[in-house]
Structures are given as C-alpha cells and as structure tokens.
Write an enzyme that holds these catalytic residues in place. Sequence first.
Site, PDB file in Angstrom:
ATOM      1  N   ARG A 108      -5.680  32.587 124.188  1.00 11.53           N
ATOM      2  CA  ARG A 108      -5.740  33.316 125.471  1.00 11.53           C
ATOM      3  C   ARG A 108      -6.079  34.799 125.308  1.00 11.53           C
ATOM      4  NH1 ARG A 108      -1.227  30.017 126.684  1.00 11.53           N
ATOM      5  NH2 ARG A 108      -1.834  28.342 128.098  1.00 11.53           N
ATOM      6  N   LYS A 130     -19.186  42.554 128.682  1.00 12.91           N
ATOM      7  CA  LYS A 130     -19.657  41.219 129.081  1.00 12.91           C
ATOM      8  C   LYS A 130     -19.853  40.428 127.801  1.00 12.91           C
ATOM      9  CE  LYS A 130     -22.700  41.544 133.122  1.00 12.91           C
ATOM     10  NZ  LYS A 130     -24.111  41.351 133.505  1.00 12.91           N
ATOM     11  N   GLU A 172     -34.789  47.488 126.295  1.00 13.50           N
ATOM     12  CA  GLU A 172     -33.528  47.710 127.034  1.00 13.50           C
ATOM     13  C   GLU A 172     -33.280  49.208 127.252  1.00 13.50           C
ATOM     14  OE1 GLU A 172     -31.852  45.441 128.565  1.00 13.50           O
ATOM     15  OE2 GLU A 172     -31.529  43.637 127.353  1.00 13.50           O
ATOM     16  N   LYS A 214     -24.704  53.529 130.628  1.00 15.63           N
ATOM     17  CA  LYS A 214     -24.066  52.214 130.771  1.00 15.63           C
ATOM     18  C   LYS A 214     -22.549  52.346 130.902  1.00 15.63           C
ATOM     19  CE  LYS A 214     -23.888  47.449 129.483  1.00 15.63           C
ATOM     20  NZ  LYS A 214     -24.381  46.315 128.734  1.00 15.63           N
ATOM     21  N   GLU A 224     -19.083  43.819 137.942  1.00 16.19           N
ATOM     22  CA  GLU A 224     -20.384  43.599 138.583  1.00 16.19           C
ATOM     23  C   GLU A 224     -20.290  43.116 140.032  1.00 16.19           C
ATOM     24  OE1 GLU A 224     -23.422  42.144 135.794  1.00 16.19           O
ATOM     25  OE2 GLU A 224     -24.328  41.092 137.476  1.00 16.19           O
ATOM     26  N   ARG A 228     -23.120  47.737 139.011  1.00  9.87           N
ATOM     27  CA  ARG A 228     -23.464  47.190 137.683  1.00  9.87           C
ATOM     28  C   ARG A 228     -24.652  46.235 137.744  1.00  9.87           C
ATOM     29  NH1 ARG A 228     -19.555  45.200 132.686  1.00  9.87           N
ATOM     30  NH2 ARG A 228     -21.299  44.817 131.297  1.00  9.87           N
ATOM     31  N   ASN A 232     -29.158  44.759 135.527  1.00 13.88           N
ATOM     32  CA  ASN A 232     -29.923  43.508 135.378  1.00 13.88           C
ATOM     33  C   ASN A 232     -31.407  43.706 135.675  1.00 13.88           C
ATOM     34  OD1 ASN A 232     -27.572  42.081 134.761  1.00 13.88           O
ATOM     35  ND2 ASN A 232     -27.108  41.771 136.926  1.00 13.88           N
ATOM     36  N   HIS A 235     -34.111  41.432 134.303  1.00 16.10           N
ATOM     37  CA  HIS A 235     -33.456  40.266 133.698  1.00 16.10           C
ATOM     38  C   HIS A 235     -33.610  38.985 134.507  1.00 16.10           C
ATOM     39  CE1 HIS A 235     -31.959  43.169 130.920  1.00 16.10           C
ATOM     40  NE2 HIS A 235     -31.261  42.277 130.257  1.00 16.10           N
ATOM     41  N   HIS A 239     -34.685  36.455 131.928  1.00 17.92           N
ATOM     42  CA  HIS A 239     -33.890  35.269 131.582  1.00 17.92           C
ATOM     43  C   HIS A 239     -34.676  33.989 131.857  1.00 17.92           C
ATOM     44  CE1 HIS A 239     -29.632  37.285 131.701  1.00 17.92           C
ATOM     45  NE2 HIS A 239     -30.298  37.531 130.598  1.00 17.92           N
ATOM     46  N   HIS A 250     -35.126  38.257 123.332  1.00 20.35           N
ATOM     47  CA  HIS A 250     -34.550  38.768 124.579  1.00 20.35           C
ATOM     48  C   HIS A 250     -35.249  40.051 125.053  1.00 20.35           C
ATOM     49  CE1 HIS A 250     -31.551  39.478 127.662  1.00 20.35           C
ATOM     50  NE2 HIS A 250     -31.383  40.702 127.194  1.00 20.35           N
TER      51      HIS A 250
HETATM   52  N1  LIG Z   1     -23.356  41.296 126.732  1.00 16.97           N
HETATM   53  C1  LIG Z   1     -24.295  42.052 127.249  1.00 16.97           C
HETATM   54  O1  LIG Z   1     -24.031  42.915 128.111  1.00 16.97           O
HETATM   55  C2  LIG Z   1     -25.715  41.872 126.785  1.00 16.97           C
HETATM   56  C3  LIG Z   1     -26.709  42.787 127.178  1.00 16.97           C
HETATM   57  C4  LIG Z   1     -27.999  42.644 126.679  1.00 16.97           C
HETATM   58  C5  LIG Z   1     -28.289  41.584 125.828  1.00 16.97           C
HETATM   59  N2  LIG Z   1     -27.325  40.689 125.488  1.00 16.97           N
HETATM   60  C6  LIG Z   1     -27.611  39.565 124.593  1.00 16.97           C
HETATM   61  O2  LIG Z   1     -27.931  40.067 123.303  1.00 16.97           O
HETATM   62  C7  LIG Z   1     -28.663  39.058 122.618  1.00 16.97           C
HETATM   63  C8  LIG Z   1     -29.780  39.702 121.830  1.00 16.97           C
HETATM   64  O3  LIG Z   1     -29.234  40.622 120.911  1.00 16.97           O
HETATM   65  P1  LIG Z   1     -30.121  41.248 119.721  1.00 16.97           P
HETATM   66  O4  LIG Z   1     -31.443  41.619 120.236  1.00 16.97           O
HETATM   67  O5  LIG Z   1     -29.281  42.254 119.066  1.00 16.97           O
HETATM   68  O6  LIG Z   1     -30.426  39.981 118.816  1.00 16.97           O
HETATM   69  P2  LIG Z   1     -29.721  39.315 117.542  1.00 16.97           P
HETATM   70  O7  LIG Z   1     -28.258  39.473 117.554  1.00 16.97           O
HETATM   71  O8  LIG Z   1     -30.293  37.945 117.468  1.00 16.97           O
HETATM   72  O9  LIG Z   1     -30.302  40.180 116.325  1.00 16.97           O
HETATM   73  C9  LIG Z   1     -31.668  40.121 116.038  1.00 16.97           C
HETATM   74  C10 LIG Z   1     -31.945  39.664 114.602  1.00 16.97           C
HETATM   75  O10 LIG Z   1     -31.755  40.761 113.731  1.00 16.97           O
HETATM   76  C11 LIG Z   1     -30.816  40.434 112.704  1.00 16.97           C
HETATM   77  N3  LIG Z   1     -30.115  41.679 112.426  1.00 16.97           N
HETATM   78  C12 LIG Z   1     -29.157  42.259 113.190  1.00 16.97           C
HETATM   79  N4  LIG Z   1     -28.868  43.469 112.702  1.00 16.97           N
HETATM   80  C13 LIG Z   1     -29.650  43.653 111.612  1.00 16.97           C
HETATM   81  C14 LIG Z   1     -29.845  44.731 110.701  1.00 16.97           C
HETATM   82  N5  LIG Z   1     -29.191  45.882 110.858  1.00 16.97           N
HETATM   83  N6  LIG Z   1     -30.732  44.568 109.696  1.00 16.97           N
HETATM   84  C15 LIG Z   1     -31.429  43.411 109.564  1.00 16.97           C
HETATM   85  N7  LIG Z   1     -31.329  42.372 110.415  1.00 16.97           N
HETATM   86  C16 LIG Z   1     -30.450  42.504 111.430  1.00 16.97           C
HETATM   87  C17 LIG Z   1     -29.982  39.320 113.270  1.00 16.97           C
HETATM   88  O11 LIG Z   1     -29.443  38.531 112.247  1.00 16.97           O
HETATM   89  C18 LIG Z   1     -31.029  38.557 114.094  1.00 16.97           C
HETATM   90  O12 LIG Z   1     -31.772  37.711 113.260  1.00 16.97           O
HETATM   91  C19 LIG Z   1     -29.163  38.079 123.674  1.00 16.97           C
HETATM   92  O13 LIG Z   1     -28.462  36.876 123.572  1.00 16.97           O
HETATM   93  C20 LIG Z   1     -28.824  38.782 124.984  1.00 16.97           C
HETATM   94  O14 LIG Z   1     -28.582  37.875 126.023  1.00 16.97           O
HETATM   95  C21 LIG Z   1     -26.055  40.833 125.941  1.00 16.97           C
END
Ligand SMILES: NC(=O)c1ccc[n+]([C@@H]2O[C@H](COP(=O)([O-])OP(=O)(O)OC[C@H]3O[C@@H](n4cnc5c(N)ncnc54)[C@H](O)[C@@H]3O)[C@@H](O)[C@H]2O)c1
Length: 342
Positions: A108, A130, A172, A214, A224, A228, A232, A235, A239, A250
């Site tokens: 929990r 989030k 982003e 942010k 949201e 907030r 998006n 997005h 998405h 992404h």
């Molecule tokens: N929670 C939120 O508010 C929010 C907001 C925006 C995006 N997201 C989510 O974030 C995700 C995308 O995140 P991302 O773009 O960071 O992708 P990711 O986590 O897949 O990282 C991208 C790639 O880079 C590698 N990597 C990470 N750090 C590294 C480093 N320092 N050196 C070498 N390789 C590295 C990872 O292993 C992966 O292969 C999506 O699922 C998206 O929906 C969430």
Amino acid sequence: MENRELDIDGRSRVVVGDAQHELARLLPECRVVAISDGNIDRCHHELLAPFADVILIGTGETVKTLETAASIHRELIRRGADRATFLLGVGGGIVTDIAGFVASTYMRGVRFGFVSTTLLGNVDASVGGKNGVNVDGFKNMVGTFNQPQFVVCDTSLFATLPDREFRAGLAEALKTGIIGDAELFERIERSTFAELRTRRDRIDEIVMRSVRLKTAIVGRDECEHGERRKLNLGHTFGHAIEKCSRTMNHGEAVAAGLLIAARMAVRSGLLAQAACSRIEDTLVRLGFDPVSPVPMSQLLEAVRSDKKAEDGSIRLVLPTAIGSCEVRRLSLDALERLAESL
Ligand SMILES: NC(=O)c1ccc[n+]([C@@H]2O[C@H](COP(=O)([O-])OP(=O)(O)OC[C@H]3O[C@@H](n4cnc5c(N)ncnc54)[C@H](O)[C@@H]3O)[C@@H](O)[C@H]2O)c1
C-alpha cells in the site's frame, strides 16, 4: 545559475546536481532497493554499485506493463522488502514510471525517490508524481499520483545517452517552452543540436527552466483537475502515434503531436501561422521528422479510446502563442472535422 533545487509543496524535492553527491545527502538511513535497467547498469554501474539490492528490468515502452510491475513486487517479497524499505528508481522515464508505480502499490505504498538519467526524464517524466504502466498498448492506463521524496537530475549522465534519446528529451523541453516559457523555447530555437549536446551549461539551464515550470504547475494542480492538463500539449496525438506504431519513441511522437496541435490551433484561429512555423522549423532543425507515421484516420480511432476521452469529448491543449496555451473541450466529431481541415 540560480538555485538548483526546487520542490513541490515542500513534499518532493527536485535537485539538479551530481547524483552520487546528492544521494549521499537525500537517501534516508534505511534499507534501499534500487530499480533500474540493463543500460544504466552497463553505462553507470557506479550509481547502482553501493546498493546490495538492485532489481533490473528490460528496456523500451513494451516493458512498461503490469506484468513488469508484478515481477518487481514478487522480487521485493522474495527479498523481504518491508514497509520501511526505500525504493530508488535509477533510469529514464520507463524506469521511473514503473518504480513510482511499484512504490505506490507495494504494501500500500513505500517511500521512494529517483535518479533521472535521460533528458526526457529530467525535464518531464521523473517530476510531478505521475506514475504508471501501459495496458494492452493503452498508454499509462493504470497508475497513481504520488510524489517521490526527491528527484535528482544529473545532466552529466547524458554523455552516454544515444543522440536519438537526447533529441527525444528536447521535444518535451520545447513543449514546456510552448506551454509557458517563451524564453525556454527561444533558447532551444537559437541553439544547434550539437551545441545542446555538448554545452552542459545550456542543457542545465533548459532542465532547470523546464523543472521550474512543471513543479509550479504541479504545485497548483497535482491531480490534473485543471491547469496541469496543459502539460499534455502534443500528447493527445503523440500517445495515439505510440499506440498505433512502434517506429517512434515517446519524444519523437510528442514532436509530431506538437506539430499537429500547433496546426489545429492555427486552423482554430488561436495561433499565428508564424508561431506554428517557428515550432515546425525548430523541430526540423533539431533533427526531428515531425510527421506522423500513421494516417490521421487511424490516430483519431486511437484518440477515441484514449483514457482522456470523456463522454464523447476530449480536452485538447492548443497553443495560443509561444509561451501560452489553452485547454479546449471538443466533441470527438468536432475534433474529426478539425483534423480533416489540416
Ligand atoms: N510520468 C510522467 O509524468 C511522464 C512524462 C513524460 C513521459 N513519461 C514516460 O516516459 C517514458 C519515456 O522515458 P525516456 O524517454 O526517458 O525513455 P527510457 O526510459 O526508455 O530511456 C531511453 C533509453 O535510454 C537508456 N538510458 C537511460 N539513461 C541512459 C543514460 N544516461 N545513458 C545511456 N542510456 C540511457 C534506457 O535504458 C533506454 O534504453 C515514456 O513511457 C513516457 O510515457 C512519463
């Protein structure tokens, strides 16, 4: 640079700094289980080495599932993690989205924090509380709002980030600028990709400005219900692209979604064509191909089933200038007509 630490309502600290140094200060004195992925273990093993318990997950959007979360829950049980255990997510948005969800649901809820290792994670994913996973390809369908105790954004870690992933983060950051910080947009607009890739001072500034906007928005509207939603921007269609095609990551899908939103804003009489052209030119100059790989008819199908569609309508974020946007409620039929006019 000014203050490198911000917070959300005094509950969640976001620090831009050296990860190892900051962790020594921020981690509570208790058992810590680190959650990360194989790339981080390979490129930045020094971040995981101090922890006796490390759980590694796979990489890519397809691992952001309930199954992966459940496998971590089981591993935590197997290793005897209890309510006093602190979970530390070390990675990009995939790791932090899953680690935050696991921490919010294991027993929990246990305390958690992040080291964000991607530009996209620094400027967006790791900040704001989030978290969640995809279900049957539907993005972020199951999750919670729950703040990490801290987020450390260490831009030195980008040295090992592939160009493609670095670029994804710029989408982003650009989005954040369009939403509410014209100077952030201009700083990106005026820089070349190579400058952003190599000039640490520039990227630190971009991370700081993105985090500032942010955290301020999340501080005012954590769950949201209103403002907030602006975050998006890009997005709705971003998405939809991710749901229909695996060719874009992404950030790339958000870049294409930003351009669709900007064009829709021009058609709606909200945004000047010149501002839309600046958005498109900047995306192209940074190396994006901001064209959806999926036809609009298929994207609209996906939007209909998006979790944000309510009672046959959708809230669409439309830019009104570089540095401001508004949220409009549109019926899905009106959205279709707008899409046809592009
Ligand atoms: N929670 C939120 O508010 C929010 C907001 C925006 C995006 N997201 C989510 O974030 C995700 C995308 O995140 P991302 O773009 O960071 O992708 P990711 O986590 O897949 O990282 C991208 C790639 O880079 C590698 N990597 C990470 N750090 C590294 C480093 N320092 N050196 C070498 N390789 C590295 C990872 O292993 C992966 O292969 C999506 O699922 C998206 O929906 C969430």
